[in-house]
Design an enzyme around this catalytic site. Sequence first.
Site, PDB file in Angstrom:
ATOM      1  NE  ARG A 130     -97.751  27.024   7.975  1.00 21.83           N
ATOM      2  CZ  ARG A 130     -98.302  28.160   8.368  1.00 21.83           C
ATOM      3  NH1 ARG A 130     -97.668  28.973   9.168  1.00 21.83           N
ATOM      4  NH2 ARG A 130     -99.477  28.496   7.937  1.00 21.83           N
TER       5      ARG A 130
ATOM      6  NE  ARG B 260     -99.599  26.370   1.092  1.00 19.64           N
ATOM      7  CZ  ARG B 260    -100.278  27.282   1.789  1.00 19.64           C
ATOM      8  NH1 ARG B 260    -101.414  27.763   1.354  1.00 19.64           N
ATOM      9  NH2 ARG B 260     -99.801  27.711   2.927  1.00 19.64           N
TER      10      ARG B 260
ATOM     11  CE  LYS C 120    -100.012  33.036   1.532  1.00 28.24           C
ATOM     12  NZ  LYS C 120    -101.253  32.489   2.084  1.00 28.24           N
TER      13      LYS C 120
ATOM     14  NE  ARG D  37    -101.930  30.726  11.855  1.00 24.85           N
ATOM     15  CZ  ARG D  37    -102.022  30.877  10.539  1.00 24.85           C
ATOM     16  NH1 ARG D  37    -102.507  31.980  10.027  1.00 24.85           N
ATOM     17  NH2 ARG D  37    -101.630  29.919   9.735  1.00 24.85           N
TER      18      ARG D  37
ATOM     19  NE  ARG E 238     -99.674  34.429  11.042  1.00 27.55           N
ATOM     20  CZ  ARG E 238     -99.622  33.944   9.799  1.00 27.55           C
ATOM     21  NH1 ARG E 238    -100.182  34.617   8.816  1.00 27.55           N
ATOM     22  NH2 ARG E 238     -98.998  32.827   9.522  1.00 27.55           N
TER      23      ARG E 238
HETATM   24  P1  AMP Z   1    -102.262  29.162   5.038  1.00 24.14           P
HETATM   25  O1  AMP Z   1    -103.179  29.845   5.981  1.00 24.14           O
HETATM   26  O2  AMP Z   1    -102.509  29.475   3.610  1.00 24.14           O
HETATM   27  O3  AMP Z   1    -100.817  29.346   5.407  1.00 24.14           O
HETATM   28  O4  AMP Z   1    -102.549  27.582   5.192  1.00 24.14           O
HETATM   29  C1  AMP Z   1    -102.397  26.908   6.423  1.00 24.14           C
HETATM   30  C2  AMP Z   1    -102.148  25.424   6.184  1.00 24.14           C
HETATM   31  O5  AMP Z   1    -103.268  24.849   5.480  1.00 24.14           O
HETATM   32  C3  AMP Z   1    -100.947  25.103   5.316  1.00 24.14           C
HETATM   33  O6  AMP Z   1     -99.732  25.075   6.055  1.00 24.14           O
HETATM   34  C4  AMP Z   1    -101.316  23.721   4.770  1.00 24.14           C
HETATM   35  O7  AMP Z   1    -101.131  22.732   5.766  1.00 24.14           O
HETATM   36  C5  AMP Z   1    -102.813  23.868   4.549  1.00 24.14           C
HETATM   37  N1  AMP Z   1    -103.109  24.374   3.181  1.00 24.14           N
HETATM   38  C6  AMP Z   1    -103.619  25.589   2.836  1.00 24.14           C
HETATM   39  N2  AMP Z   1    -103.745  25.715   1.510  1.00 24.14           N
HETATM   40  C7  AMP Z   1    -103.304  24.551   0.984  1.00 24.14           C
HETATM   41  C8  AMP Z   1    -103.149  24.067  -0.339  1.00 24.14           C
HETATM   42  N3  AMP Z   1    -103.479  24.815  -1.409  1.00 24.14           N
HETATM   43  N4  AMP Z   1    -102.673  22.808  -0.506  1.00 24.14           N
HETATM   44  C9  AMP Z   1    -102.337  22.037   0.535  1.00 24.14           C
HETATM   45  N5  AMP Z   1    -102.422  22.439   1.815  1.00 24.14           N
HETATM   46  C10 AMP Z   1    -102.895  23.677   2.050  1.00 24.14           C
END
Ligand code: AMP
Length: 207
Positions: A151, A95, A20, A140, A134
């Site tokens: 997650r 989310r 995404k 990461r 990744r």
């Molecule tokens: P992502 O890169 O979108 O997978 O986000 C990495 C991490 O950031 C997630 O596992 C959450 O810990 C935090 N995070 C990102 N977006 C949100 C959101 N909308 N609400 C809460 N936590 C978020």
Amino acid sequence: MTAPARSARFLIVGPQGSGKGTQGVLVAEAFGVPQVSTGDIFRANISGGTELGKRVQSIIEAGDLVPDELTSELVRDRLAQADAAEGFLLDGYPRNRGQVGDLEDFLAGRGESLDAVIELDVPREESIARISQRAIEQGRTDDTEDVIANRLAIYERETAPILDVYRAQGIVVRIDGVGSLAEVTARIFEALAVRGLAPAHPGRGAA
Ligand code: AMP
């Protein structure tokens, strides 16, 4: 030929490892709108050592969700910037249902609403394989095995259900996310065009 979209307010939803982030950037570029990724904003704050970064670091390392209040405020601030006036592509926000409500309230206050929610459909095993790959490539630290499982569980429990809300509004564009990057990109632009959402100045993303 489809007329260019009047507005381009998009959300892209999919499990971690669905691609995404990459697809979101291509759509945002083609429509000339900013891509707003909460994960990227949080990570930038963590590496920059800001107050926000310090507050969210342990939450993100555990793969948990940052509290809604903090996240929604961050997004409201970002969407209030001039470059998001005509459109944006949200990646990773909302989310959960609470954040869906926060976003709707914010957009309604501006007389706006989302034009499309792009759902990237990728099976669990495929997501896990891609995230593990990744993690190796990008180093990461939030991508250990336990964290990946956490997650994905949060995605299935809290994030996937938000699609029902948008499905009821008739704005979900479901895309088969299995295939090459280019194949999936082509499917996204085709599906958006069918809904009358074509970029005014197609960039490389729409090629
Ligand atoms: P992502 O890169 O979108 O997978 O986000 C990495 C991490 O950031 C997630 O596992 C959450 O810990 C935090 N995070 C990102 N977006 C949100 C959101 N909308 N609400 C809460 N936590 C978020």
